[in-house]
Motif scaffolding. Structure first.
Motif, PDB file in Angstrom:
ATOM      1  N   ARG A 212       0.824  -1.207   0.000  1.00  0.00           N
ATOM      2  CA  ARG A 212       0.000   0.000   0.000  1.00  0.00           C
ATOM      3  C   ARG A 212       0.862   1.264   0.000  1.00  0.00           C
ATOM      4  N   SER A 213       1.941   1.250   0.780  1.00  0.00           N
ATOM      5  CA  SER A 213       2.792   2.437   0.866  1.00  0.00           C
ATOM      6  C   SER A 213       3.430   2.769  -0.477  1.00  0.00           C
ATOM      7  N   GLU A 214       3.866   1.740  -1.211  1.00  0.00           N
ATOM      8  CA  GLU A 214       4.457   1.963  -2.531  1.00  0.00           C
ATOM      9  C   GLU A 214       3.428   2.562  -3.481  1.00  0.00           C
ATOM     10  N   VAL A 215       2.250   1.958  -3.495  1.00  0.00           N
ATOM     11  CA  VAL A 215       1.192   2.426  -4.399  1.00  0.00           C
ATOM     12  C   VAL A 215       0.822   3.872  -4.082  1.00  0.00           C
ATOM     13  N   ASP A 216       0.704   4.182  -2.817  1.00  0.00           N
ATOM     14  CA  ASP A 216       0.345   5.547  -2.419  1.00  0.00           C
ATOM     15  C   ASP A 216       1.382   6.562  -2.890  1.00  0.00           C
ATOM     16  N   MET A 217       2.640   6.163  -2.891  1.00  0.00           N
ATOM     17  CA  MET A 217       3.699   7.103  -3.245  1.00  0.00           C
ATOM     18  C   MET A 217       3.962   7.203  -4.744  1.00  0.00           C
ATOM     19  N   LEU A 218       3.603   6.182  -5.517  1.00  0.00           N
ATOM     20  CA  LEU A 218       3.986   6.154  -6.934  1.00  0.00           C
ATOM     21  C   LEU A 218       2.825   6.243  -7.921  1.00  0.00           C
ATOM     22  N   LEU A 219       1.638   5.822  -7.524  1.00  0.00           N
ATOM     23  CA  LEU A 219       0.549   5.667  -8.491  1.00  0.00           C
ATOM     24  C   LEU A 219       0.191   6.979  -9.181  1.00  0.00           C
ATOM     25  N   GLU A 220       0.120   8.063  -8.452  1.00  0.00           N
ATOM     26  CA  GLU A 220      -0.264   9.343  -9.053  1.00  0.00           C
ATOM     27  C   GLU A 220       0.731   9.783 -10.117  1.00  0.00           C
ATOM     28  N   LEU A 246      -4.996  -4.990  -3.229  1.00  0.00           N
ATOM     29  CA  LEU A 246      -4.958  -3.564  -3.563  1.00  0.00           C
ATOM     30  C   LEU A 246      -5.729  -3.244  -4.844  1.00  0.00           C
ATOM     31  N   ALA A 247      -6.272  -4.260  -5.494  1.00  0.00           N
ATOM     32  CA  ALA A 247      -6.896  -4.060  -6.808  1.00  0.00           C
ATOM     33  C   ALA A 247      -8.051  -3.075  -6.759  1.00  0.00           C
ATOM     34  N   ALA A 248      -8.946  -3.205  -5.780  1.00  0.00           N
ATOM     35  CA  ALA A 248     -10.106  -2.307  -5.702  1.00  0.00           C
ATOM     36  C   ALA A 248      -9.658  -0.870  -5.479  1.00  0.00           C
ATOM     37  N   ARG A 249      -8.695  -0.683  -4.613  1.00  0.00           N
ATOM     38  CA  ARG A 249      -8.168   0.659  -4.332  1.00  0.00           C
ATOM     39  C   ARG A 249      -7.561   1.275  -5.597  1.00  0.00           C
ATOM     40  N   VAL A 254      -7.605   4.823 -10.535  1.00  0.00           N
ATOM     41  CA  VAL A 254      -7.399   4.869 -11.987  1.00  0.00           C
ATOM     42  C   VAL A 254      -8.655   5.349 -12.717  1.00  0.00           C
ATOM     43  N   SER A 255      -9.818   5.079 -12.153  1.00  0.00           N
ATOM     44  CA  SER A 255     -11.073   5.491 -12.801  1.00  0.00           C
ATOM     45  C   SER A 255     -11.203   7.007 -12.911  1.00  0.00           C
ATOM     46  N   THR A 256     -10.439   7.746 -12.122  1.00  0.00           N
ATOM     47  CA  THR A 256     -10.497   9.207 -12.159  1.00  0.00           C
ATOM     48  C   THR A 256      -9.479   9.806 -13.126  1.00  0.00           C
ATOM     49  N   TRP A 257      -8.621   8.966 -13.678  1.00  0.00           N
ATOM     50  CA  TRP A 257      -7.593   9.466 -14.584  1.00  0.00           C
ATOM     51  C   TRP A 257      -8.185   9.842 -15.946  1.00  0.00           C
ATOM     52  N   PRO A 258      -7.556  10.780 -16.654  1.00  0.00           N
ATOM     53  CA  PRO A 258      -8.027  11.137 -17.991  1.00  0.00           C
ATOM     54  C   PRO A 258      -7.611  10.136 -19.066  1.00  0.00           C
ATOM     55  N   VAL A 259      -6.800   9.129 -18.682  1.00  0.00           N
ATOM     56  CA  VAL A 259      -6.327   8.134 -19.645  1.00  0.00           C
ATOM     57  C   VAL A 259      -6.982   6.793 -19.336  1.00  0.00           C
ATOM     58  N   ASN A 260      -7.063   5.949 -20.344  1.00  0.00           N
ATOM     59  CA  ASN A 260      -7.661   4.624 -20.187  1.00  0.00           C
ATOM     60  C   ASN A 260      -6.579   3.615 -19.793  1.00  0.00           C
ATOM     61  N   VAL A 261      -6.690   3.082 -18.580  1.00  0.00           N
ATOM     62  CA  VAL A 261      -5.742   2.088 -18.080  1.00  0.00           C
ATOM     63  C   VAL A 261      -6.531   0.849 -17.671  1.00  0.00           C
ATOM     64  N   THR A 262      -6.090  -0.302 -18.158  1.00  0.00           N
ATOM     65  CA  THR A 262      -6.746  -1.561 -17.807  1.00  0.00           C
ATOM     66  C   THR A 262      -6.044  -2.195 -16.625  1.00  0.00           C
ATOM     67  N   VAL A 263      -6.769  -2.348 -15.506  1.00  0.00           N
ATOM     68  CA  VAL A 263      -6.223  -2.991 -14.317  1.00  0.00           C
ATOM     69  C   VAL A 263      -6.522  -4.482 -14.399  1.00  0.00           C
ATOM     70  N   VAL A 264      -5.473  -5.306 -14.283  1.00  0.00           N
ATOM     71  CA  VAL A 264      -5.649  -6.754 -14.285  1.00  0.00           C
ATOM     72  C   VAL A 264      -5.226  -7.272 -12.922  1.00  0.00           C
ATOM     73  N   GLU A 265      -5.891  -8.318 -12.463  1.00  0.00           N
ATOM     74  CA  GLU A 265      -5.709  -8.772 -11.086  1.00  0.00           C
ATOM     75  C   GLU A 265      -5.264 -10.221 -11.039  1.00  0.00           C
TER      76      GLU A 265
END
Length: 402
Positions: A212-220, A246-249, A254-265
């Motif tokens: 979670r800490s990695e995702v919080d710091m890098l995802l944006e 972490l998939a739901a989070r 990603v749903s708020t991003w202006p780009v289309n990104v496909t999340v695979v789990e």
């Protein structure tokens, strides 16, 4: 590989093996080790200790659930510290009472090494094997020499680690191979899986981490980089493999991003994405070896939390790290072929140019592709030897010499 002579164990009584894993990755290694031990040892084996579901399937009844000690991050550890300390002493008491022929500690050094130190003091006759070396070559190298007091044999996953421990005064160390080398076929594309680069079906992977800490710091920042890339490459497909917890989070963000990104789990979907991808932007960690095994050029990022930022400042005065890179392929190769970006350097405006070149037939891309062939050679075990069988042999061999 010849079978060792098990002096002192006695074929008329079961071989007693006490194992201690501290998280899921250690549970996976422990389960394969248990399976290999059963295949190599001619008599009965009794297993005891701490592990998860996979080790349970091989016959281990864990002293307590793995979740009790599998915590990540300084804040989480501090919050659970009294409970974790209690589990350390519980494990030590059980290990000494079991009178095992060998104690095998698996990764998670903050827990397992505290167990090993105390077992060595209370029952110094019990041989101790450490399966997975702490990163002494990168962080607090003085740990290597301290380990030699309570670890009799170290099984290393990275090929440079035996020499690192020899140089630092650590325990006797053997390279047994990385789990990844047994799964290379799952990572490399079959016919038609990875389109020709530049054919209009280019794929970029975003891998912001499994914590979670990695995702919080890098995802944006990864999202902003993807936005800038799509302005240059409108047909680019972007896939983001996510760990299940972490998939739901990640999907929500990603749903708020202006780009289309496909999340695979999940792992199967992740490896499928690897076999299609042409380049990657990833958090630091084992994923860099997975990408290299799949032949995917990459840029690696990592951000430090407040505690490690402070240590980095101290490091400028009192050096505590000893490598010029934190990217595993670079360390194994002995040269920095994969670009890495730490803290403020991991800015989208800088990352976009680097990743853009990796998605082209550029010198930067070719350097990595060529280097990954050398990495294959460096990590390969002798023909016919698997990681788990090599590890099991070395455990049994130690008992034979005890």
């Amino acid at each position: 590989m010849t079978s060792p002579t098990l002096a002192g164990t006695g074929h008329g009584q079961p071989l007693r093996v006490f194992l201690v894993a501290g998280e899921e990755s250690g549970d996976a290694l422990g389960a394969k080790l248990m399976q290999a031990l059963k295949q190599q040892y001619p008599g009965e084996i009794e297993f005891a200790g701490v592990g998860g579901d996979r080790m349970g399937q091989q016959g281990l009844v864990s002293l307590f659930p793995l979740a009790d000690i599998a915590v990540m991050g300084l804040t989480a550890v501090l919050a659970r510290l009294p409970s974790i300390v209690k589990r350390v002493y519980q494990t030590v008491d059980a290990a000494v009472a079991a009178k095992p022929d060998v104690l095998v500690i698996i990764d998670s050094p903050d827990f397992t090494h505290n167990v090993a130190k105390r077992v060595r003091k209370r029952a110094p006759h019990i041989p101790i094997v450490d399966y997975v070396s702490p990163s002494v070559w990168a962080w607090r190298p003085g740990r290597a020499k301290k380990m030699s007091v309570y670890v009799d044999r170290l099984l290393a996953l990275l090929p440079f680690e035996p020499e690192a421990h020899r140089r630092l005064g650590g325990p006797t160390t053997f390279y047994v191979g990385h789990p990844l080398i047994e799964r290379v076929a799952e990572l490399r594309p079959g016919p038609g899986e990875r389109a020709l680069l530049g054919s209009g079906s280019d794929v970029l992977l975003l891998l912001p981490g499994s914590r979670r800490s990695e995702v919080d710091m890098l995802l944006e920042d990864f999202g902003k980089t993807a936005d800038l890339l799509l302005a240059r490459r409108p047909g680019l497909e972007i896939l983001l493999p996510a760990v299940p917890h972490l998939a739901a989070r990640i999907r929500s963000t990603v749903s708020t991003w202006p780009v289309n990104v496909t999340v695979v789990e999940g792992e199967v979907a992740k490896f499928t994405a690897f076999r299609r991808a042409h380049a990657a932007l990833a958090a630091s960690g084992t994923v860099s070896l997975e990408l290299a095994a799949s032949g995917i050029p990459m840029a690696i990022c990592y951000r430090l939390d407040w505690f490690y930022r402070r240590l980095k400042q101290i490091h400028r005065i009192f050096p505590i790290a000893s490598v010029s890179s934190m990217v595993l392929p670079n360390i194994i190769l002995g040269r920095n072929v994969v670009p890495e970006f730490l803290d403020e350097a991991a800015a989208p405006e800088q990352l976009v140019d680097v990743v853009d070149r990796l998605l082209a037939s550029s010198p930067e891309r070719q350097v990595q592709v060529d280097a990954f062939t050398d990495l294959d050679t460096a990590m390969r075990l002798p023909d016919g030897h698997s990681q788990s069988s090599t590890a099991a042999h070395l455990v049994l061999d130690l008992i034979g010499r005890a």
